[in-house]
Enzyme design. Structure first.
Site, PDB file in Angstrom:
ATOM      1  N   THR A 173      40.082  43.497  40.160  1.00 28.61           N
ATOM      2  CA  THR A 173      41.277  43.056  38.865  1.00 28.61           C
ATOM      3  C   THR A 173      41.921  43.702  38.171  1.00 28.61           C
ATOM      4  O   THR A 173      40.656  44.824  37.452  1.00 28.61           O
ATOM      5  CB  THR A 173      40.579  41.674  38.347  1.00 28.61           C
ATOM      6  OG1 THR A 173      40.389  40.351  39.419  1.00 28.61           O
ATOM      7  CG2 THR A 173      41.852  41.150  37.657  1.00 28.61           C
ATOM      8  N   GLY A 202      42.915  31.159  39.027  1.00 29.79           N
ATOM      9  CA  GLY A 202      41.586  31.650  38.687  1.00 29.79           C
ATOM     10  C   GLY A 202      42.427  31.829  37.370  1.00 29.79           C
ATOM     11  O   GLY A 202      43.013  31.568  37.173  1.00 29.79           O
ATOM     12  N   GLY A 224      37.034  38.485  35.583  1.00 32.63           N
ATOM     13  CA  GLY A 224      35.409  38.126  35.357  1.00 32.63           C
ATOM     14  C   GLY A 224      35.725  36.969  36.305  1.00 32.63           C
ATOM     15  O   GLY A 224      35.900  36.657  37.690  1.00 32.63           O
TER      16      GLY A 224
END
Ligand code: ASP
Length: 303
Positions: A173, A202, A224
């Site tokens: 990411t 997310g 994460g």
């Protein structure tokens, strides 16, 4: 074990980017760090030429989205249907404006569409077909899967399916935090998790979870385990700690430690405060990063 990095001295402008928390193999680490330092260099040049913090954050993140090594834009991981479902957000800390897209079908630069949403101002977050409709109305062209899905992304998707895993952590990411004379911006972009269920969103495009900025304190971009990050509102919790007087480094470290204690999970955080200090923390084995600040001749980077 939480690893954190020293806080550099305040600067008039600073851009700090991450290339995702995870476990990048030793052989690929230099390439990941180069990608981050290149994004920081390009955004730093824009700032040195008088560009805005918003433009620098978008420039840094689009550079990383265009780099197929990272899990954002081109090269992003695949959902359970074997296609791209992209999340991105940007927030600026002056008027606390923000914009985001989630579950977006293939478009080259989701963060640029998030920026268009922020500038438009009517809504903060657009999802799926509605996000695509908004993007096209603002002049963005849909991309083809062939242009954006890499062979590596297909291989990793097949490996997760072969192992019978529900969804796998992709790593990679990307995000950026920028400060220009007290004005802060945060931006994050991701493909999310490998083999994620259709419709899964997310933390990255959720203000307060993966992305937050407030000129009263600073800016934070997270990477994460998005499900855990959302439950902790982790980016906003970092900003609250800055407001209470913590340094960027200790705010990042403490927010991660609190998450681990309360709900578990792995990840990393990048933070700048309004005075131009930076801090990072991760509890994964790697989180590549790059930074550039006023007065530096070269970007710095690490993992
Ligand atoms: N936070 C991202 C997500 O859960 C993934 C990552 O940062 O690796 O969608």
């Amino acid at each position: 074990m939480i690893h954190s990095y020293g806080t550099f001295a305040p600067a008039d402008f600073m851009v700090l980017v991450h290339g995702g928390a995870g476990a990048v193999h030793q052989d690929a680490l230099a390439r990941h760090m180069d990608g981050c330092m290149q994004a920081a260099r390009i955004a730093g040049e824009l700032l040195a030429a008088g560009g805005s913090a918003e433009d620098a954050a978008v420039r840094a993140v689009t550079t990383l989205e265009d780099d197929p090594v990272f899990n954002a834009g081109t090269g992003a991981c695949l959902d359970e249907d074997g296609t791209l479902s992209l999340d991105a957000a940007i927030m600026e800390g002056g008027a606390l404006r923000g914009g985001g897209v989630c579950a977006l079908p293939p478009f080259k630069n989701p963060v640029a569409i998030a920026r268009a949403a922020m500038d438009d101002g009517e809504h903060v977050l657009y999802a799926a077909e509605g996000a695509a409709r908004f993007a096209m109305a603002r002049g963005f062209t849909p991309a083809s899967e062939e242009d954006m899905i890499t062979a590596v992304a297909r291989e990793r998707f097949a490996a997760v399916r072969d192992r019978g895993e529900l969804s796998g952590w992709a790593g990679g990411t990307v995000g950026a935090v920028v400060v220009v004379r007290g004005h802060v911006v945060a931006a994050t972009s991701t493909g999310g998790k490998i083999n994620k269920r259709k419709g899964r969103v997310g933390d990255s495009p959720i203000l307060g979870a993966g992305t937050y900025a407030d000129d009263a304190a600073g800016a934070c971009s997270a990477t994460g385990d998005g499900e855990r990050f959302m439950r902790m509102c982790i980016a906003k919790s970092v900003i609250d700690q800055l407001t209470a007087g913590a340094t960027p480094e200790s705010a990042a470290r403490d927010a991660l430690a609190t998450m681990v204690a309360r709900v578990g999970g792995d990840g990393g955080l990048i933070v700048v405060d309004r005075t131009g200090r930076m801090g990072l923390a991760r509890n994964t084995s790697t989180m590549t990063w790059g930074a550039m600040a006023e007065g530096w001749s070269e970007p710095r980077g690490g993992s």
